[in-house]
Design an enzyme around this catalytic site. Structure first.
Site, PDB file in Angstrom:
ATOM      1  N   ARG A  64     113.518   2.474  34.500  1.00 34.08           N
ATOM      2  CA  ARG A  64     112.491   3.442  34.066  1.00 34.08           C
ATOM      3  C   ARG A  64     112.797   4.778  34.733  1.00 34.08           C
ATOM      4  NH1 ARG A  64     107.631   5.488  35.763  1.00 34.08           N
ATOM      5  NH2 ARG A  64     106.038   5.747  34.167  1.00 34.08           N
ATOM      6  N   LYS A  78     111.400   9.182  43.046  1.00 33.35           N
ATOM      7  CA  LYS A  78     110.307   8.767  43.928  1.00 33.35           C
ATOM      8  C   LYS A  78     110.481   9.275  45.357  1.00 33.35           C
ATOM      9  CE  LYS A  78     108.292   5.123  41.174  1.00 33.35           C
ATOM     10  NZ  LYS A  78     108.005   3.686  40.951  1.00 33.35           N
TER      11      LYS A  78
HETATM   12  C1  PT1 Z   1     107.239   1.579  38.094  1.00 37.25           C
HETATM   13  C2  PT1 Z   1     106.321   2.607  37.724  1.00 37.25           C
HETATM   14  C3  PT1 Z   1     105.536   2.378  36.555  1.00 37.25           C
HETATM   15  N1  PT1 Z   1     106.174   3.752  38.444  1.00 37.25           N
HETATM   16  C4  PT1 Z   1     106.558   0.297  36.244  1.00 37.25           C
HETATM   17  N2  PT1 Z   1     105.686   1.230  35.837  1.00 37.25           N
HETATM   18  C5  PT1 Z   1     105.256   4.663  38.053  1.00 37.25           C
HETATM   19  N3  PT1 Z   1     106.693  -0.860  35.525  1.00 37.25           N
HETATM   20  C6  PT1 Z   1     104.485   4.440  36.899  1.00 37.25           C
HETATM   21  C7  PT1 Z   1     106.563   7.996  44.909  1.00 37.25           C
HETATM   22  O1  PT1 Z   1     106.698   7.300  45.929  1.00 37.25           O
HETATM   23  O2  PT1 Z   1     108.006   1.695  39.170  1.00 37.25           O
HETATM   24  N4  PT1 Z   1     107.332   0.455  37.359  1.00 37.25           N
HETATM   25  N5  PT1 Z   1     104.632   3.318  36.183  1.00 37.25           N
HETATM   26  C8  PT1 Z   1     105.071   5.910  38.884  1.00 37.25           C
HETATM   27  N6  PT1 Z   1     104.552   5.592  40.179  1.00 37.25           N
HETATM   28  C9  PT1 Z   1     104.986   6.208  41.348  1.00 37.25           C
HETATM   29  C10 PT1 Z   1     104.983   5.492  42.543  1.00 37.25           C
HETATM   30  C11 PT1 Z   1     105.476   7.497  41.326  1.00 37.25           C
HETATM   31  C12 PT1 Z   1     105.496   6.066  43.714  1.00 37.25           C
HETATM   32  C13 PT1 Z   1     105.962   8.094  42.480  1.00 37.25           C
HETATM   33  C14 PT1 Z   1     105.992   7.381  43.683  1.00 37.25           C
HETATM   34  O3  PT1 Z   1     106.914   9.185  44.856  1.00 37.25           O
END
Ligand code: PT1
Length: 282
Positions: free
Chosen positions: A260, A226
Site C-alpha cells: 500500500r 510513515k
Molecule cells: C496500513 C494502513 C492502512 N495505513 C492498511 N491500511 C494507513 N491495511 C491507513 C506514521 O507512523 O498500513 N495498512 N490504512 C495510514 N496510517 C498511518 C499509520 C499513517 C502510521 C502514518 C503513520 O507516520
C-alpha cells in the site's frame, strides 16, 4: 494465488501495488490534495486515480477517515459523503479493483453496492456489525492489527512479544470471520505498521512478516512515507521516497503480496526489477 474482488480477479502470484487515494482533508502526507475551496473535487480525484492506474497500480484504496497517529474520529455521515462518490465514480469509469479503507459497516455496504472490490479495515471488523456486514458483501477483507485507537495509539505502545501478539490477534480475527462465513480465501492480513508500534516493534514485524499468519493468506504491508522512516533516516515526510521504496522491496522479499503506497510508478519499478532478478537463471 488469485483472489476474487467483486467483478475483478486479482492475481497475487507476484506482489502488486495498492495506490492510496485519501479523500480526507487531514491525511499525513497528501491531506486535502483533492479539495477546492473546502469541497472534495471529484475531477481531481479521478485524475489521480487514472494516473495511478496508468502507473501500474492493481488496486486503489479509497479512505475517508485519517488513521495516522493523532487523527480524530470521523462521523459515519462524513465518511459516507467522502468515500461513496469517489468509489462510485472510479468504479463507473476505470477497470481497477477499488478497495474501501473503512471500519464503518454502512460505508462497507454502500461502497460494495457501487462496485468496491475489497474491504480494508484497520480495525479488523471489530466495530459493531462490521463482521456481519462484511460477510454479506461477499468481498475479500484485509484484517489489520492496531493497538489502541489512532488519536492515542503512539503514546506508549507496549508488547511482551510483538510478533506473537500480533499473530495471535490476527488468528482470533480469522476465527471470528470464519465463524460468520467469511472463508479464509477471502482474507488478507496486515501487521499495521505504525499503528500502536515503536520502531523496534515495526522492525520486528517486518523481519517476521511471513510468520504473521497461515501461509495461504496473503499479506499486505503499508509502510509508505510513515514516521518510522522519518525517525530512522531523519527525513521529513516529503523526503521519504527512497526509504519507502527500500521498505516496500524488503516487505515484498519477506512475502508481502500487496504494497500500500503513495508513489505507485516508483514502487512498480522496484517490484518489477525484483521479479526480473528473482526469475533470472544464469
Ligand atoms: C496500513 C494502513 C492502512 N495505513 C492498511 N491500511 C494507513 N491495511 C491507513 C506514521 O507512523 O498500513 N495498512 N490504512 C495510514 N496510517 C498511518 C499509520 C499513517 C502510521 C502514518 C503513520 O507516520
Amino acid at each position: 494465488m488469485k483472489i476474487t474482488c467483486g467483478q475483478h480477479i486479482l492475481d497475487l502470484s507476484s506482489p502488486v501495488v495498492m495506490g492510496i487515494l485519501n479523500t480526507t482533508p487531514d491525511s499525513f502526507s497528501d491531506g486535502g490534495s483533492y479539495y477546492q475551496a473546502g469541497m472534495l473535487d471529484l475531477s481531481l480525484v479521478l485524475r489521480r486515480a487514472e494516473q495511478m492506474l496508468s502507473e501500474g497500480a492493481a488496486i486503489l484504496d479509497v479512505g475517508g477517515e485519517s488513521t495516522r497517529p493523532g487523527a480524530d474520529p470521523v462521523s459515519e455521515q462524513e465518511e459516507l459523503d467522502r468515500v461513496l462518490p469517489v468509489v462510485d465514480a472510479i468504479c463507473a469509469r476505470l477497470d481497477i479493483v477499488v478497495s474501501v479503507d473503512t471500519s464503518t459497516p454502512a460505508v462497507m455496504r454502500e461502497a460494495a453496492a457501487v462496485g468496491a472490490g475489497l474491504i480494508n479495515d484497520v480495525r479488523a471488523l471489530e466495530r459493531e456489525g462490521a463482521l456481519e456486514t462484511a460477510a454479506q458483501t461477499g468481498l475479500p477483507v484485509c484484517l489489520m492489527h492496531m493497538q489502541g485507537q489512532p488519536n492515542t495509539m503512539q503514546s506508549a505502545p507496549t508488547y511482551e512479544e510483538v510478533v506473537a501478539e500480533v499473530a495471535n490477534y490476527l488468528a482470533g480475527r480469522i476465527e471470528a470471520c470464519e465463524a460468520r462465513g467469511i472463508i479464509r480465501e477471502r482474507l488478507l492480513l496486515d501487521p499495521g505498521f505504525g499503528f500502536g508500534k515503536t520502531d523496534a516493534h515495526n522492525l520486528a514485524l517486518l523481519s517476521a512478516l511471513s510468520q504473521l499468519g497461515p501461509a495461504e493468506i496473503p499479506i499486505m504491508a503499508g509502510l509508505s512515507r510513515k514516521s518510522m522512516i522519518g525517525r530512522l533516516l531523519q527525513r521529513e515526510v516529503e523526503d521519504r521516497l527512497p526509504g519507502s521504496l527500500a521498505l516496500a522491496m524488503l516487505a515484498a522479499q519477506r512475502g508481502a503480496k500487496i504494497l500500500r503506497v503513495h508513489d505507485v510508478a516508483e514502487t512498480v519499478d522496484v517490484l518489477h526489477l525484483q521479479k526480473i532478478v528473482g526469475d533470472y537463471k544464469a
